[in-house]
Enzyme design. Structure first.
Site, short mmCIF file in Angstrom:
data_model
loop_
_atom_site.label_atom_id
_atom_site.label_comp_id
_atom_site.label_asym_id
_atom_site.label_seq_id
_atom_site.Cartn_x
_atom_site.Cartn_y
_atom_site.Cartn_z
N ASP A 91 0.87 -1.17 0.00
CA ASP A 91 0.00 0.00 0.00
C ASP A 91 0.91 1.22 0.00
O ASP A 91 2.10 1.14 0.33
CB ASP A 91 -0.97 -0.01 1.20
CG ASP A 91 -2.20 0.87 0.91
OD1 ASP A 91 -2.12 1.73 0.00
OD2 ASP A 91 -3.23 0.71 1.60
C1 BGC Z 1 -5.06 3.22 -0.13
C2 BGC Z 1 -5.10 2.27 -1.31
C3 BGC Z 1 -4.89 3.03 -2.60
C4 BGC Z 1 -3.57 3.80 -2.52
C5 BGC Z 1 -3.25 4.60 -3.76
C6 BGC Z 1 -3.82 4.09 -0.16
O1 BGC Z 1 -3.88 5.05 0.83
O2 BGC Z 1 -5.13 2.51 1.08
O3 BGC Z 1 -6.34 1.60 -1.33
O4 BGC Z 1 -4.92 2.16 -3.69
O5 BGC Z 1 -3.64 4.68 -1.42
O6 BGC Z 1 -4.11 5.68 -3.91
#
Ligand code: BGC
Length: 743
Positions: free
Chosen positions: A266
């Site tokens: 993530d």
């Molecule tokens: C989220 C993800 C997301 C990523 C990119 C993160 O903060 O938890 O679900 O895909 O950001 O935007």
């Protein structure tokens, strides 16, 4: 939809073979395994620098290939409910392209409310088609964590509190997407069930709860749909960050489930170099703090063997060679949102709307009997495609409830007037940490009451919005925000003919609202066509058929983690949310946050309420129709491999409709602690007025197994199995019993 419909279009007989979510060997060799020799040859030609360069972010939403060898970069697209707009390579600033407006698909809990595998497949198709037009290889979705807390900030993105429903839809989303050329990235693996402190929390969970409740959606999408990508969650599980969790990544995901694809972090969720790369992480996103120069040094110093790097590169290349790259010159050439995808969004929305109560004679609305409709509420005009922290969709179109009602009543002679009723809870409010749980606004309330008085019917459109439900923080309450309860009381005093429509992605305390509304519906954050779909249901063009994918408790304190006081509420949010820190270029917290002790074990959602006999407002699986379904003639039997149930379902009303038949099992006399009942299969069935169909359901016995912690394996307990067929978890229509023989 086509595939499944063809499969089950046996004249009058519907067969559903329940998804096999647990404990099986991979059924077939992954499609990713077709290029191993080519990959070996490619790796042999790569320098160490080129290999390491593939293991971290290149830009905010891409990771590098090797141009010299014709290996394209991997392009990621934020999902899960629409392809996010294009941004500058190294910032979050939109590029402002004319072609990157996408279809806003109903969010996760809306999709789950359809209880339709066919629609989940179509949803994946729609997402993939738009991803490809935009040049993307991998969709960052579906988001499939179990909804453990009614207040969880991302409940609207996730599917259900139930693993079987979540797993079945995850499988179809994955198939739909990957059949159409875009890899999925299942997120957030694993146990990311709250937003407060998501970047630092340490989850303590029993092996049984992990296996039976939290992992099945991931397991099913890997084993049954060959998911190519997985995103490691921000949190820790049992002391180890998910991005360096040997148990979750190497042992369970790869060794046990046979995952052959790639794991990305993530955003900002990596905490070490050696731990991450050796435990199974392929790509650090979006930067290179741990898996760039530090990784190169670690290999050169002999701390990380180059063979580990080769393995991680191989896993990425498998996906790279399975997904044809879109040349940059072909991406973003035409508008990504196209009518075919908007049609899918419409279908999902129309099948997701849940009729909670229908006590008067207001619904469906007969335009011949009403002359003046008051549409009251900020959500009647609010667009929900963006908001909160994180992923949103730059929607090409989004039909609001007011627009939908106005569209569908065009030319009917009915006058429609709107009043805001309650104040908009805005991004500015959220940033200023103003609580959404405020009193009603007297001026807006007075205007709305006036309008209600001079109307024949009030359609109240309230609920949450995308600033109330947001990534990065959990809600503090499930009551209606911005004084809506008070407003509803006042409206009812002025005009009791109220239909209340709640726009929400998560449970709400609707006790007071229910008392003053003659009918009540949930219409979700329902995508590009949400307003039209709502109007079709209100006017009876479509009979409502959505079913709740989670329980609405009477009050928050009744829900398991709140009741046991094991949801850590001393949130250390002062460290800031990990993603927000990333955007603001602040250092993310490295230390551990609070411990989330999942002391309720397997008793999540209805498993808790049912077993502990805690009354609820609306049970899991609940949803009414404008027509009436009769269930009859249940027959159950089991052989060595399957449990079989057949029954008759008839539509005894005067309207066409669709029903979701739910099959639960109970294990009376079990020697093992178990929930009173657990969903094992479901089937959505369309019946014309007066029509009757045979429904046949077949469940592999291994689906009835439990996780035996001592044996560290699945076990099938012999003995009696109660088969409970219901139209909700608490409205059981037919029961039968079968015996499972000892083996
Ligand atoms: C989220 C993800 C997301 C990523 C990119 C993160 O903060 O938890 O679900 O895909 O950001 O935007």
């Amino acid at each position: 939809m086509k595939r499944i419909n063809q499969l089950f279009a046996l004249s009058g007989i519907l067969i559903v073979s329940a998804a096999c979510t647990t404990g099986q060997k991979p059924e077939k060799v992954s499609a990713l395994m077709g290029h191993e020799e080519e990959i070996t040859a490619l790796i042999a030609r790569m320098t160490l620098e080129e290999k390491v360069n593939m293991l971290h972010g290149k830009h905010m939403f891409s990771s590098a290939g090797v141009e010299r060898l014709g290996i394209a970069d991997m392009e990621y697209a934020d999902g899960p409910f629409g392809i996010r707009e294009e941004m500058e390579p190294n910032s979050w600033k939109p590029l402002g392209l004319a072609t990157d407006s996408a279809t806003f698909f109903p969010t996760g809990s809306a999709l789950a409310a359809t209880w339709s595998e066919a629609l989940a497949y179509d949803y994946g198709v729609g997402m993939a088609k738009e991803a490809r037009l935009r040049g993307k290889d991998m969709i960052l979705g579906p988001a499939i964590n179990i909804q453990r807390l009614p207040t969880g900030g991302r409940t609207y993105e996730y599917l259900s509190e139930d693993p079987v429903l979540s797993a079945a839809l995850s499988v179809q989303y994955t198939l739909g997407s990957q059949d159409n050329g875009a890899a999925v990235c299942l997120k957030h693996y694993a146990l990311n069930n709250q937003e407060n402190d998501r970047g630092s929390i340490d989850v303590k969970v029993s092996a049984r709860a992990m296996r039976e409740i939290y992992l099945p959606p991931f397991e099913a999408a890997v084993r049954e749909a060959d998911a190519y990508g997985v995103m490691a969650a921000y949190n820790k599980v049992e002391g180890y960050w998910c991005s360096e969790n040997e148990l979750l990544l190497n042992r369970i995901l790869r060794d046990e489930w046979g995952f052959r694809g790639m794991v990305i972090s993530d955003w900002g969720g990596v905490h070490s170099t050696v731990g991450a790369v050796t435990s199974g992480l392929n790509v650090e996103m979006p930067g290179s703090r741990y898996m760039g120069a530090a990784l190169l040094d670690s290999v050169k110093a002999g701390v990380v063997p180059e063979s580990v790097i080769d393995t991680r590169v191989r896993e990425i290349l498998r996906v790279r060679l399975a997904i044809a790259p879109v040349p940059a010159t072909e991406a973003n050439k035409v508008m990504s949102s196209l009518p075919a995808q908007q049609q899918i969004a419409d279908e999902v929305a129309a099948h997701s709307i849940v009729l909670l109560t229908n006590d008067g004679d207001l619904l469906p609305i007969d335009p011949m009997k009403v002359k003046r409709i008051a549409v009251i509420g900020d959500n009647a005009v609010r667009r929900q495609s963006q908001g909160g922290v994180g992923a949103g969709v730059k929607a090409l179109r989004e039909v609001t409830p007011l627009e939908g009602i106005t569209n569908r009543l065009q030319g009917s002679g009915v006058t429609i007037r709107w009043a805001q009723g309650y104040r908009y809870y805005s991004m500015r409010d959220r940033y200023a940490r103003v609580s959404p749980y405020s009193d009603a606004d007297p001026k807006l309330m007075a205007e709305a009451v006036q309008l209600a008085k001079s109307s024949d019917l009030v359609i109240f459109v309230g609920g949450n919005n995308r600033e109330v439900e947001t990534e990065g923080s959990d809600r503090t309450s499930i009551t209606l925000p911005m004084g809506q309860d008070e407003l509803l009381q006042q409206l009812a005093a002025a005009n009791p003919r109220i239909v209340a429509v709640m726009v929400t992605g998560a449970p709400l305390d609707l006790r007071r609202a229910q008392q003053v509304s003659l009918a009540m519906l949930i219409s979700w954050f329902n995508g590009s066509e949400g307003g039209n779909a709502l109007a079709d249901v209100l006017l009876g063009k479509v009979s409502p058929s959505g079913k709740l994918p989670f329980t609405f408790p009477l009050q928050l304190e009744d829900s398991p983690a709140y009741s046991l006081k094991v949801y850590p509420q001393q949130a250390r949010q002062q460290q800031g949310d990990v993603f927000v820190n990333l955007v603001d270029k602040k250092e993310a917290a490295q230390e551990s946050g609070p411990v989330a002790d999942y002391a309720e074990g397997i008793f999540v959602g209805y498993r808790w309420f049912d077993t502990k006999e805690v009354p609820v407002l609306y049970p899991f699986g609940h949803g009414l129709s404008y027509t009436t379904f009769t269930y009859s003639d249940l027959q159950v039997r089991a052989d060595d491999t399957y449990l079989y149930a057949t029954l008759q379902l008839s539509n005894d009303g005067s309207r066409n409709g669709e029903e979701v038949v739910q099959l639960y099992v109970g294990r009376p006399g079990s020697k093992i602690e178990r929930p009173l009942k657990e969903l094992k299969a479901f089937r959505r069935i369309a019946l014309q007025a007066g029509e009757k169909k045979a429904v046949e359901i077949q469940i592999p016995l291994e689906k009835l197994r439990h996780w035996d912690e001592a044996a560290n394996d699945w076990k099938l307990e012999p003995g009696s199995v109660d088969v409970l067929i219901g139209s909700s978890s608490q409205n059981i229509r037919l029961t039968g019993t079968v015996q499972i023989a000892a083996r």
